[in-house]
Design a protein around this motif. Sequence first.
Motif, mmCIF file in Angstrom:
data_model
loop_
_atom_site.group_PDB
_atom_site.id
_atom_site.type_symbol
_atom_site.label_atom_id
_atom_site.label_comp_id
_atom_site.label_asym_id
_atom_site.label_seq_id
_atom_site.Cartn_x
_atom_site.Cartn_y
_atom_site.Cartn_z
ATOM 1 N N UNK A 148 3.336 13.672 -14.235
ATOM 2 C CA UNK A 148 2.157 13.904 -12.777
ATOM 3 C C UNK A 148 1.479 12.305 -12.609
ATOM 4 N N UNK A 180 0.071 11.741 -9.038
ATOM 5 C CA UNK A 180 -0.554 13.119 -8.652
ATOM 6 C C UNK A 180 -1.685 13.227 -8.762
ATOM 7 N N UNK A 231 -5.349 11.933 -7.006
ATOM 8 C CA UNK A 231 -6.370 13.652 -7.171
ATOM 9 C C UNK A 231 -7.659 12.413 -7.661
ATOM 10 N N UNK A 257 -7.063 24.155 -10.423
ATOM 11 C CA UNK A 257 -6.372 23.785 -10.532
ATOM 12 C C UNK A 257 -5.421 22.300 -10.176
ATOM 13 N N UNK A 264 -2.183 20.644 -11.471
ATOM 14 C CA UNK A 264 -0.584 21.395 -10.289
ATOM 15 C C UNK A 264 -0.078 20.536 -10.064
ATOM 16 N N UNK A 265 0.523 20.501 -9.867
ATOM 17 C CA UNK A 265 1.727 19.985 -8.813
ATOM 18 C C UNK A 265 2.515 21.902 -8.241
ATOM 19 N N UNK A 266 1.459 22.171 -6.762
ATOM 20 C CA UNK A 266 2.202 23.223 -5.951
ATOM 21 C C UNK A 266 3.423 23.683 -5.862
ATOM 22 N N UNK A 284 -3.268 21.848 -0.718
ATOM 23 C CA UNK A 284 -2.170 21.907 -1.676
ATOM 24 C C UNK A 284 -0.771 21.227 -2.303
ATOM 25 N N UNK A 336 3.027 24.592 -10.839
ATOM 26 C CA UNK A 336 4.160 23.791 -12.202
ATOM 27 C C UNK A 336 3.656 24.224 -13.313
#
Lengths: 430, 430
Positions: A28, A31, A35, B150, B153-155, B217, B293
């Motif tokens: 990730x 991602x 973020x 969270x 995470x990839x939601x 998300x 994930x």
Amino acid sequence: MTDTAPLRLGIAGLGTVGIGVVKIIRRQAALLQDRAGRPVVITAVSARSKDKDRGVDLSDYAWEDDPVALAKRDDIDVFVELMGGHEGPAKDACEAAIATGKDIVTANKALLAHHGQELALAAEEAGVRIRYEAAVAGGIPIIKSLLEGLAGNEITRVMGVMNGTCNYILTQMQATGRGYNALFEECAELGYLEADPNLDVGGIDAGHKLSILSSIAFGTQVNFDAVELEGIQRIQLEDIEHAAEMGFRIKLLGVAQMTGRGLEQRMSPCLVPASSPLGQLEGGTNMVVVEGDAVEQVVLRGPGAGEGPTASAVMGDVMDIARGISIPTFGQPASTLRPVTGAKAAKPAPFYLRMSLLDKPGAMAKVAAVLGDAGVSINRMRQTSHDEKLAPVLVVTHKCTRDALDAALKGFAETGVVDGDPVAIRIEEL
Amino acid sequence: MTDTAPLRLGIAGLGTVGIGVVKIIRRQAALLQDRAGRPVVITAVSARSKDKDRGVDLSDYAWEDDPVALAKRDDIDVFVELMGGHEGPAKDACEAAIATGKDIVTANKALLAHHGQELALAAEEAGVRIRYEAAVAGGIPIIKSLLEGLAGNEITRVMGVMNGTCNYILTQMQATGRGYNALFEECAELGYLEADPNLDVGGIDAGHKLSILSSIAFGTQVNFDAVELEGIQRIQLEDIEHAAEMGFRIKLLGVAQMTGRGLEQRMSPCLVPASSPLGQLEGGTNMVVVEGDAVEQVVLRGPGAGEGPTASAVMGDVMDIARGISIPTFGQPASTLRPVTGAKAAKPAPFYLRMSLLDKPGAMAKVAAVLGDAGVSINRMRQTSHDEKLAPVLVVTHKCTRDALDAALKGFAETGVVDGDPVAIRIEEL
């Protein structure tokens, strides 16, 4: 958020969780950068054996045999401690990280339960952060919720089922009718138990977690020694069954609340209503219940262990650091946390009692008299049929203090009609 | 955490939530200061009527009749917007706050659902924060959990029961056997409904909340218009009962997930297993389920409304600002959020169908043929006994796409034997 340089991690410990973290950072990367506003990268790693095949390519990362050397490296910003153990290398390495100005992310509940206060003081003096979401209840973001999301509340009670192995054993006893010993053996074979199983079934691991939550919730210094610990080893199938008949489930439940006499911290089997969220919790899942003066009650539920969930919690902390979030380790400066002594459960509660009576005339009357003398009144009492010389007796009391109950338990021993130690389980009011 | 000057709030809106915030700040001043490292104080307030008795002493605070004037005051750091409404004073005042460099804390889901993207862009350009924990699911710290806890995470899916009034109506139908209309009237009398009840029972309020969660998300621009909305008005007691017989509960459930065809956002009645956490959720309580994930599944449950819980959420945001926590409104810079178009539910699911057939020979065969032609296969089908000319028919399908189902629904209309529009409810897999 002005810092856009890569955040460089040094990861010590490449077991399940460490490898889970490596996988997330590789999978990730984009991602995480979106973020965090900056790349999150791994610079160096450390574990016991360099040659072990861990299923991921670690060749891009510098290797250190010694976690202390890793913690001291100039090319890491965050020391990610995933070794475990409350003394030895984990503690030494965290101290080295603090001394050399690194932030720490750890999953080590034992370390914080035993040395949380001294580490927090040292970290705050050095101007570095210690984050530990993964230390309590796996993937559930309970530390962040308590530390930040619910920071406007005076917390009144924290409760939790935080040892998946114990909850698995108890729910499997209920579901399959198998006994404690058989399920304990199964857990040992499945690798669900710590090397020292007493950490799990004795409530120590869950007690570590409770002591950490207590500190945040009540602004007190972590005090694991003040946790009243009782494991699940004495719970028999008949207790599970009797509890179920009365509409309850038995859980290894942690409860922390501030009382006029001090901080009450208990980790012990409790009866909870079968229809409550805690009662419905099955298998290895964890649950934490937080009650506050404003929020009333919030319940968080999720996986308490495992590669992905625990790595998710570690990454939550890493992302906070990447984003520049900085608050004191336990929510207020460590120097302002109050020392507390433990308080025995002060609030009256009903109790479930199971004992074996010698088959003598007047035995039941003696038991009833002991309860009456201790000021414990009986809600229900029943002697089940038996073929042996020992008659199983069940009692559910009305609300009484733990002191009164202990007086009764002491009294039973003196009657000469109670065989062995009775099982006493608190019925926790939710 | 270097800022030790008081954090000064201006509160616009002194209804239930606003007064709840005032009470917390007065009651817990010392606790808040310990945790924030600085005092949190109220400088000025604004509401429609200055003279109304709100049960708290507001005389220490400056009064503004106009929330825009409040937002512009030099002596506030944070504009706390608790008025509601997605146009008019709330929006004007938030824009004024941004223009004059104030951070914003708001509970206004409608405002964010309709103008979240433009406000986030403006705030980030001005270097101020917008926080909105109280806008979604009351006291549950879901925004913080998703945005921060969270963040590794990839939601993969977010689900939630986020309108307490709808859940109250649906669970009361189940518990008491009373019909929708009677419970709707009761809610109106109890003041549980918004001035425009369609905001509640039409799913709009919960849809606003879902669109906000989706943005965090999935890294997308808030797009409320892309939420497929369906209210609970057509749910009859018999649907609740039939669902229960099959082991399900009916919930107004929001579901958001990214698909190959776009972002799927649905707020509609769904059948969920009675034994699942969502199925067990009763009354006005809210629940949000997040799947990622790494973390697998986390469930958060708590009060979705009310003075204390909502004020708790507002204060969580205030405390974050007091502590210097700053991250982009929706978790990454607003300019990097992707625009999305809505995608109709793509993933096949089983559906529950209820319809009324005219009592004609061959009617059932026609219905079955329509389903077959649309490629919808039948799991269970039953016609219940009837005295009238209309025969109630229930169908549970095997998994099918929404397109196939819609084709069947269209086909029914052409048979000449189906009276009115059938009720179709998705069975959500958990």
